[in-house]
Design an enzyme around this catalytic site. Structure first.
Site, PDB file in Angstrom:
ATOM      1  N   GLU A 179       0.818  -1.216   0.000  1.00  0.00           N
ATOM      2  CA  GLU A 179       0.000   0.000   0.000  1.00  0.00           C
ATOM      3  C   GLU A 179       0.851   1.265   0.000  1.00  0.00           C
ATOM      4  O   GLU A 179       1.280   1.729   1.057  1.00  0.00           O
ATOM      5  CB  GLU A 179      -0.937   0.018   1.221  1.00  0.00           C
ATOM      6  CG  GLU A 179      -1.802   1.280   1.266  1.00  0.00           C
ATOM      7  CD  GLU A 179      -2.762   1.332   2.452  1.00  0.00           C
ATOM      8  OE1 GLU A 179      -2.691   0.469   3.327  1.00  0.00           O
ATOM      9  OE2 GLU A 179      -3.577   2.267   2.483  1.00  0.00           O
ATOM     10  N   LYS A 224      -2.496  -2.042  -3.134  1.00  0.00           N
ATOM     11  CA  LYS A 224      -3.546  -1.183  -2.551  1.00  0.00           C
ATOM     12  C   LYS A 224      -3.159   0.273  -2.785  1.00  0.00           C
ATOM     13  O   LYS A 224      -2.451   0.875  -1.978  1.00  0.00           O
ATOM     14  CB  LYS A 224      -3.695  -1.483  -1.060  1.00  0.00           C
ATOM     15  CG  LYS A 224      -4.687  -0.588  -0.330  1.00  0.00           C
ATOM     16  CD  LYS A 224      -5.108  -1.176   1.003  1.00  0.00           C
ATOM     17  CE  LYS A 224      -5.971  -0.185   1.778  1.00  0.00           C
ATOM     18  NZ  LYS A 224      -6.640  -0.789   2.925  1.00  0.00           N
TER      19      LYS A 224
HETATM   20  P1  13P Z   1      -9.358   4.220   4.131  1.00  0.00           P
HETATM   21  O1  13P Z   1     -10.214   3.442   3.162  1.00  0.00           O
HETATM   22  O2  13P Z   1     -10.131   4.839   5.254  1.00  0.00           O
HETATM   23  O3  13P Z   1      -8.420   5.155   3.436  1.00  0.00           O
HETATM   24  O4  13P Z   1      -8.443   3.154   4.876  1.00  0.00           O
HETATM   25  C1  13P Z   1      -7.881   2.132   4.144  1.00  0.00           C
HETATM   26  C2  13P Z   1      -6.630   1.736   4.790  1.00  0.00           C
HETATM   27  O5  13P Z   1      -6.447   0.603   5.162  1.00  0.00           O
HETATM   28  C3  13P Z   1      -5.576   2.746   4.934  1.00  0.00           C
HETATM   29  O6  13P Z   1      -4.391   2.110   5.275  1.00  0.00           O
END
Ligand code: 13P
Length: 344
Positions: A179, A224
């Protein structure tokens, strides 16, 4: 279920299903509970998450996996059943956030930029999390757009840490969710959509280069990313069609087709915008990868509000959560329609 990395990665991005990000750290969940004037105790956090995981319709039909926080993966429901067993019984895969948070990146931009920490001892932590039932993991890197930022130093350091994490995850037979989040909210966030595009492209290219250097198997991971969207403080907000088009273009330029799936973060978008954007992108398919959600706020905000921290509102909280999960499940198929929001 198969224990092979590729099979778990594919299961996480099964058509019509996505990931519930319920891995808020203790300080983040406190902020969420503050909005309903609820004190964040261990029991309150347990009750809230138990409510979500016992929403069987949502968990069975629209949620492929749940990202947990360290406290939750060890927690039992009120009746003593491990929370992990409840989600597994509903067919959902347990996952774990393993990064230890974004800390100021030492150097001239330390007031703005961060480096995500948590690599030390991670091999041992992965071994324990595997025993606790985790079959996938998450590590979030944060990239901030501001005057003179992001710096190459920040992108490079965060991409390198992501790759080291992903390699350790796969060594432990755990699917890494990679991510790299280019922020759309926070103290800065006045950039336009094209700046977001350029920074995200730069970031993703660097991340995949580092993943290659670390010999991470692309078939056994999930990306992600953020969507390509203007910062929250930008006066010129793009249309949903433009967000969808630019996000797809950026991902096609940077994400190899060997990656089985991309699961977006919601990042501060409204619930409905996050759903609409995902649906528009899937409707524009066929795409090289499965495209779905890994939302935190956009899946939970309505549920927290409906629940309000009260036992008598559990059913209402579950209804709100199930509705958002269903809307996003449809969006993952490109079949969401605004009229379905009203029908709820
Ligand atoms: P949000 O969808 O609230 O951005 O959170 C996703 C997430 O796991 C951020 O690390």
């Amino acid at each position: 279920m198969s224990e092979k990395l590729e099979d778990i990665a594919r299961a996480l991005v099964t058509p019509g299903k996505g990931i519930l990000a319920a891995d808020e750290s203790t300080s983040t969940i406190k902020k969420r509970f503050d909005t309903i004037n609820l004190t964040s105790t261990e029991d309150a956090r347990r009750d809230y998450r138990e409510m979500l995981f016992r929403a069987t319709d949502a968990m069975k039909n629209y949620v492929s996996g749940v990202i947990l926080y360290d406290e939750t993966i060890r927690q039992n429901a009120k009746d003593g059943t491990p929370l992990v067993d409840i989600m597994k019984a509903a067919g959902s895969i347990p996952g774990i956030k393993v990064d230890l948070g974004a800390k100021p990146l030492a150097g001239p931009t330390a007031k703005i930029e961060t480096i995500t920490e948590g690599l030390d001892g991670l091999r041992e932590r992965f071994a324990e999390y595997y025993k606790l039932g985790a079959r996938f993991a998450k590590w979030r890197a944060v990239i901030t757009i501001a005057d003179g930022c992001p710096t190459w130093n920040c992108i490079k350091a965060n991409a390198h840490a992501l790759a080291r994490y992903a390699a350790l995850a796969q060594e432990a037979n755990i699917v890494p969710i990679v991510e790299p989040e280019v922020l759309m909210d926070g103290a800065h966030a006045s950039h336009d959509i094209d700046t977001c595009y350029r920074v995200t492209e730069w970031t993703l290219r660097t991340v995949f280069r580092e993943l290659y250097d670390a010999r991470v198997s692309l078939e056994g991971m999930v990306l992600k990313p953020n969507m390509i969207i203007a910062g929250q403080k930008c006066s010129k907000q793009a249309s949903a069609a433009e967000v969808a088009e630019k996000t797809l273009k950026c991902l096609k330029e940077t994400v190899p087709a060997a990656v089985p799936g991309i699961a977006f973060l919601s990042g501060g978008q409204s619930d409905e915008a996050a759903t609409e954007h995902l649906s528009l992108m899937n409707a524009a398919g066929p795409l090289p990868w499965s495209l779905t959600f890994s939302y935190g706020r956009a899946l939970q905000a309505a549920a927290i509000k409906a629940w309000g921290g009260k036992a008598e509102n559990v059913a209402a909280g579950q209804r709100a959560f199930t509705h958002r999960a269903k809307m996003n499940g449809l969006a993952a198929l490109g079949k969401w329609d605004q009229k379905l929001e009203k029908a709820a």
